[in-house]
Design a protein around this motif. Structure first.
Motif, short mmCIF file in Angstrom:
data_model
loop_
_atom_site.label_atom_id
_atom_site.label_comp_id
_atom_site.label_asym_id
_atom_site.label_seq_id
_atom_site.Cartn_x
_atom_site.Cartn_y
_atom_site.Cartn_z
N VAL A 8 -10.68 -41.94 -5.82
CA VAL A 8 -9.58 -42.66 -5.17
C VAL A 8 -8.54 -41.66 -4.67
O VAL A 8 -8.12 -40.77 -5.41
N ILE A 9 -8.13 -41.83 -3.41
CA ILE A 9 -6.95 -41.13 -2.91
C ILE A 9 -5.84 -42.16 -2.80
O ILE A 9 -6.05 -43.28 -2.29
N ILE A 10 -4.66 -41.80 -3.31
CA ILE A 10 -3.50 -42.68 -3.23
C ILE A 10 -2.50 -42.03 -2.28
O ILE A 10 -2.15 -40.86 -2.46
N ALA A 11 -2.07 -42.76 -1.26
CA ALA A 11 -1.03 -42.25 -0.36
C ALA A 11 0.31 -42.70 -0.92
O ALA A 11 0.57 -43.89 -1.01
N GLY A 12 1.15 -41.73 -1.33
CA GLY A 12 2.49 -42.06 -1.82
C GLY A 12 2.61 -41.96 -3.32
O GLY A 12 1.87 -42.63 -4.05
N CYS A 13 3.55 -41.12 -3.77
CA CYS A 13 3.78 -40.99 -5.22
C CYS A 13 5.14 -41.58 -5.59
O CYS A 13 5.93 -40.96 -6.29
N GLY A 14 5.42 -42.77 -5.10
CA GLY A 14 6.56 -43.54 -5.61
C GLY A 14 6.14 -44.17 -6.93
O GLY A 14 5.08 -43.84 -7.48
N PRO A 15 6.92 -45.10 -7.44
CA PRO A 15 6.55 -45.73 -8.72
C PRO A 15 5.20 -46.42 -8.69
O PRO A 15 4.44 -46.36 -9.67
N THR A 16 4.86 -47.06 -7.57
CA THR A 16 3.58 -47.78 -7.50
C THR A 16 2.41 -46.80 -7.53
O THR A 16 1.45 -46.97 -8.31
N GLY A 17 2.46 -45.77 -6.69
CA GLY A 17 1.37 -44.80 -6.61
C GLY A 17 1.17 -44.07 -7.92
O GLY A 17 0.03 -43.87 -8.38
N ALA A 18 2.29 -43.68 -8.56
CA ALA A 18 2.19 -42.92 -9.81
C ALA A 18 1.58 -43.81 -10.92
O ALA A 18 0.73 -43.36 -11.69
N MET A 19 2.03 -45.07 -10.96
CA MET A 19 1.49 -45.98 -11.99
C MET A 19 0.00 -46.21 -11.78
O MET A 19 -0.79 -46.20 -12.72
N LEU A 20 -0.39 -46.40 -10.52
CA LEU A 20 -1.80 -46.64 -10.22
C LEU A 20 -2.65 -45.43 -10.62
O LEU A 20 -3.74 -45.57 -11.21
N ALA A 21 -2.14 -44.22 -10.31
CA ALA A 21 -2.91 -43.01 -10.65
C ALA A 21 -3.15 -42.95 -12.16
O ALA A 21 -4.25 -42.65 -12.61
N ALA A 22 -2.11 -43.26 -12.93
CA ALA A 22 -2.25 -43.21 -14.39
C ALA A 22 -3.26 -44.25 -14.88
O ALA A 22 -4.11 -43.96 -15.72
N GLU A 23 -3.17 -45.44 -14.33
CA GLU A 23 -4.10 -46.51 -14.76
C GLU A 23 -5.54 -46.12 -14.46
O GLU A 23 -6.45 -46.37 -15.25
N LEU A 24 -5.76 -45.49 -13.32
CA LEU A 24 -7.13 -45.07 -12.96
C LEU A 24 -7.62 -43.97 -13.89
O LEU A 24 -8.80 -43.94 -14.28
N ARG A 25 -6.73 -43.05 -14.24
CA ARG A 25 -7.14 -41.95 -15.10
C ARG A 25 -7.52 -42.41 -16.51
O ARG A 25 -8.28 -41.73 -17.19
N LEU A 26 -6.96 -43.57 -16.93
CA LEU A 26 -7.36 -44.08 -18.25
C LEU A 26 -8.87 -44.33 -18.29
O LEU A 26 -9.47 -44.40 -19.36
N HIS A 27 -9.47 -44.47 -17.10
CA HIS A 27 -10.90 -44.75 -17.03
C HIS A 27 -11.66 -43.56 -16.42
O HIS A 27 -12.74 -43.74 -15.86
N ASP A 28 -11.04 -42.37 -16.48
CA ASP A 28 -11.68 -41.14 -16.02
C ASP A 28 -12.06 -41.17 -14.55
O ASP A 28 -13.04 -40.54 -14.12
N PHE B 18 -0.68 -52.12 -11.96
CA PHE B 18 -1.25 -52.47 -13.27
C PHE B 18 -2.39 -53.46 -13.12
O PHE B 18 -3.36 -53.44 -13.89
N ASN B 19 -2.27 -54.34 -12.14
CA ASN B 19 -3.33 -55.33 -11.89
C ASN B 19 -4.53 -54.68 -11.22
O ASN B 19 -5.69 -54.99 -11.54
N LEU B 20 -4.24 -53.76 -10.30
CA LEU B 20 -5.32 -53.16 -9.50
C LEU B 20 -6.09 -52.07 -10.25
O LEU B 20 -7.31 -51.94 -10.09
N GLY B 21 -5.36 -51.28 -11.06
CA GLY B 21 -5.95 -50.06 -11.65
C GLY B 21 -7.28 -50.30 -12.34
O GLY B 21 -8.30 -49.68 -11.99
N TRP B 22 -7.33 -51.20 -13.30
CA TRP B 22 -8.56 -51.37 -14.10
C TRP B 22 -9.68 -51.98 -13.27
O TRP B 22 -10.86 -51.70 -13.49
N LYS B 23 -9.30 -52.78 -12.26
CA LYS B 23 -10.34 -53.43 -11.43
C LYS B 23 -11.02 -52.39 -10.53
O LYS B 23 -12.24 -52.38 -10.38
N LEU B 24 -10.18 -51.53 -9.94
CA LEU B 24 -10.74 -50.50 -9.07
C LEU B 24 -11.56 -49.51 -9.91
O LEU B 24 -12.65 -49.07 -9.50
N ALA B 25 -11.04 -49.20 -11.10
CA ALA B 25 -11.78 -48.30 -12.01
C ALA B 25 -13.13 -48.92 -12.37
O ALA B 25 -14.16 -48.24 -12.38
#
Ligand SMILES: Cc1cc2nc3c(=O)[nH]c(=O)nc-3n(C[C@H](O)[C@H](O)[C@H](O)COP(=O)(O)OP(=O)(O)OC[C@H]3O[C@@H](n4cnc5c(N)ncnc54)[C@H](O)[C@@H]3O)c2cc1C
Length: 512
Positions: free
Chosen positions: A42-62, A335-342
């Protein structure tokens, strides 16, 4: 325990540090540069609060994740934003709450709907029933640090300018011409989202009708004199204040003269002129730290996903800051998207799981847009809206009215449509006591959880995705609940077959 990586800003490689487990994903792009094989998941455009949260959620699933942020430096403005109850709960669910609390100021949860000063009703359904005021750059830094600790790569000064998607992935183009390849791209690039525009997704709604100037500056009068002058202004608009910020600096908010070009920052002279218009004095303001303006445009993306490209946060919805909901909404999208995309990337997602992101989150945004529209009307100085405001203020003395409005602002009233079932189904579960401490303490790894008072059910072939806590003492009104990684109740009951059907629905096929 997770592998830890930090991005080395001097190169595109990642530097490995404090490794504690064996299965370390290789986040480095191939030496040959972009080819057709995705180098990131996954590439995320933008490291505001949304982008940073999504990146962390994705990393929980490697998931191999790269965040591209246009700016080289953190934002210069120090806007204090309010984290409302649901966002504080998310922080607790990922073990971040203590960190965030250290940087914020707790305030009562009530008084945010159209700034009507009513206290919150007794017994709000949360163990974290307060609001936290935190500077936005601090939230962004904490979330980015969290994402990097979990292994996300973040590159600053790298703007996304184009992309192409095909059946296998997305080729993302940066401002300097570099091309990177990933399986998915998520636009978390704010209200003027490049990704949304390039996708051709419509952003219908209303343009700004009013604008507000906001900044920090020094003031040439003693504090008592300023307070007396402000108090003496009859009919002061709601979008007006001068509040001491410390060190002789004031936070100044004043309505702008009209709707201008928001790409251009306002000048100190604009502030002086508007202060004179409203207060009859410019308070001797000088030496600004930063100056900005914001509007009340209200817009919602027509779609949150086109193929392998998705939108989240302000890229998908904008609205006035009344009630302080935008950042909260964006972080909750992530938070809703992270685990689904992972789940999709790890290969266990049921076919329609990713589509539930738009199905669940777009109606939530629609509702936030609506409540901000209502709040803006209630803040108007016209006689009609003022009368409605007086009436609503009176009605908020009824506990149920007050409670409903607070549940909207704090996002604890959300119930996703999971079909027929008990009232709990689709709602988030509060942070209840369990035999091992607090429920949210069991959700740090972003996995599903079966909370089982019967102590006879099992997660069987889903144990690689779903944890099981057998605890007859858990403070639940139902025998057993299945929680998704975002803490929403996916099932409630006591029948194993029914449970298995719901495990399949949300977590895919059981492992052989
Ligand atoms: C005055 C004011 C007060 C507010 N108060 C509150 C509040 O109390 N509570 C609350 O919840 N919300 C509040 N908000 C709203 C909140 O600030 C936003 O909703 C929030 O910042 C949205 O986060 P985001 O990550 O989606 O987008 P942004 O914060 O806009 O982040 C987007 C990021 O993407 C980057 N970017 C943009 N284009 C590109 C590109 N092409 N490539 C790479 N990177 C790119 C940007 O540099 C930025 O870092 C307030 C807003 C205003 C104006």
């Amino acid at each position: 325990m997770h592998s830890q990586f930090t991005a080395d800003p001097s190169s595109n490689d990642t530097v490995e540090r404090d490794l504690t487990v064996g299965d370390v994903p290789d986040l480095r792009p191939p030496a040959s540069g972009a080819d057709r094989a995705p180098m990131f998941d996954v590439i995320i455009a933008g490291c505001g609060p949304t982008g940073a949260m999504l990146a962390a959620e994705l990393r929980l699933h490697d998931v191999r994740v790269l965040v591209l942020e246009k700016e080289t430096e953190p934002k210069s403005f120090v806007r204090i934003v309010g984290l409302h109850i649901r966002s504080l709960e998310l922080m607790a669910m990922r073990g971040l709450l203590e960190r965030v609390l250290r940087h914020g100021r707790r305030r009562p949860a009530g008084g945010f709907f159209a700034a009507i000063p009513k206290p919150a009703p007794e017994g709000l359904d949360s163990a974290h029933a307060y609001m936290l005021g935190v500077p936005q750059p601090v939230i962004e830094r904490l979330l980015e640090e969290h994402a990097v600790e979990l292994g996300a790569q973040v590159r600053h000064g790298r703007a996304v300018t184009g992309f192409e998607q095909d059946d296998e992935g997305v080729t993302v183009e940066l401002a300097d011409g570099e091309r990177l390849r990933s399986r998915y791209l998520v636009g978390c690039d704010g209200g003027r989202s490049t990704v949304r525009k390039l996708l051709g997704v419509g952003f219908p709604g209303e343009p700004s009708r009013t604008e507000t100037l906001m900044g920090e500056m020094e003031v040439g009068l003693p504090q008592e004199e300023i307070a007396a002058k402000v108090a003496g202004i009859r009919e002061a608009p709601h979008r007006f204040w001068l509040r001491p910020f410390g060190g002789g600096v004031y936070s100044v908010v004043v309505p702008a003269a009209g709707v201008g070009d928001r790409a251009e920052p306002p000048t100190l002279e604009d502030f002086k002129q508007q202060l004179r218009t409203i207060a009859g004095t410019d308070f001797g303001v000088h030496s600004p730290r930063w100056l900005s303006r914001f509007g009340d445009a209200t817009r919602l993306a027509e779609r949150y996903r086109v193929g392998r490209v998705l939108l989240a946060g302000d890229a998908a919805h904008i609205h006035p800051p009344t009630g302080g909901q935008g950042l909260n909404l964006g972080v909750q999208d992530a938070f809703n998207l992270g685990w689904k995309l992972a789940a999709r990337i790890r290969g266990w997602a049921p076919e329609t799981l990713l589509d539930t992101y738009q199905a669940e989150r777009r109606p939530v945004a629609e509702e936030v847009l609506d409540n901000t529209r209502a709040q803006m009307e209630l803040l108007s100085a016209e006689p009609g809206p003022r009368a409605v405001r007086r009436l609503l203020t009176e009605l908020m003395d009824f506990d149920e009215v007050n409670r409903r409005l607070i549940e909207k602002i704090t996002a604890i009233g959300i119930r996703y449509d999971f079909g027929e079932g008990p009232d709990l189904l689709g709602r988030r579960l509060r942070d209840i006591d369990v035999k091992q401490g607090r429920l949210y303490g069991l959700l740090h790894r972003g996995r599903g959880l079966l909370l089982d008072r019967t102590e006879r059910l099992t997660v069987g072939g889903w144990s690689d995705r779903v944890d099981h806590l057998a605890d007859h003492t858990a403070a639940l009104d139902v025998p057993c609940v299945l929680l998704r990684p975002d803490g929403h109740v996916a099932w409630a009951g006591d029948d194993q077959q029914d449970l298995d059907d719901h495990l399949s629905r949300w977590f895919g096929e059981p492992a052989g």
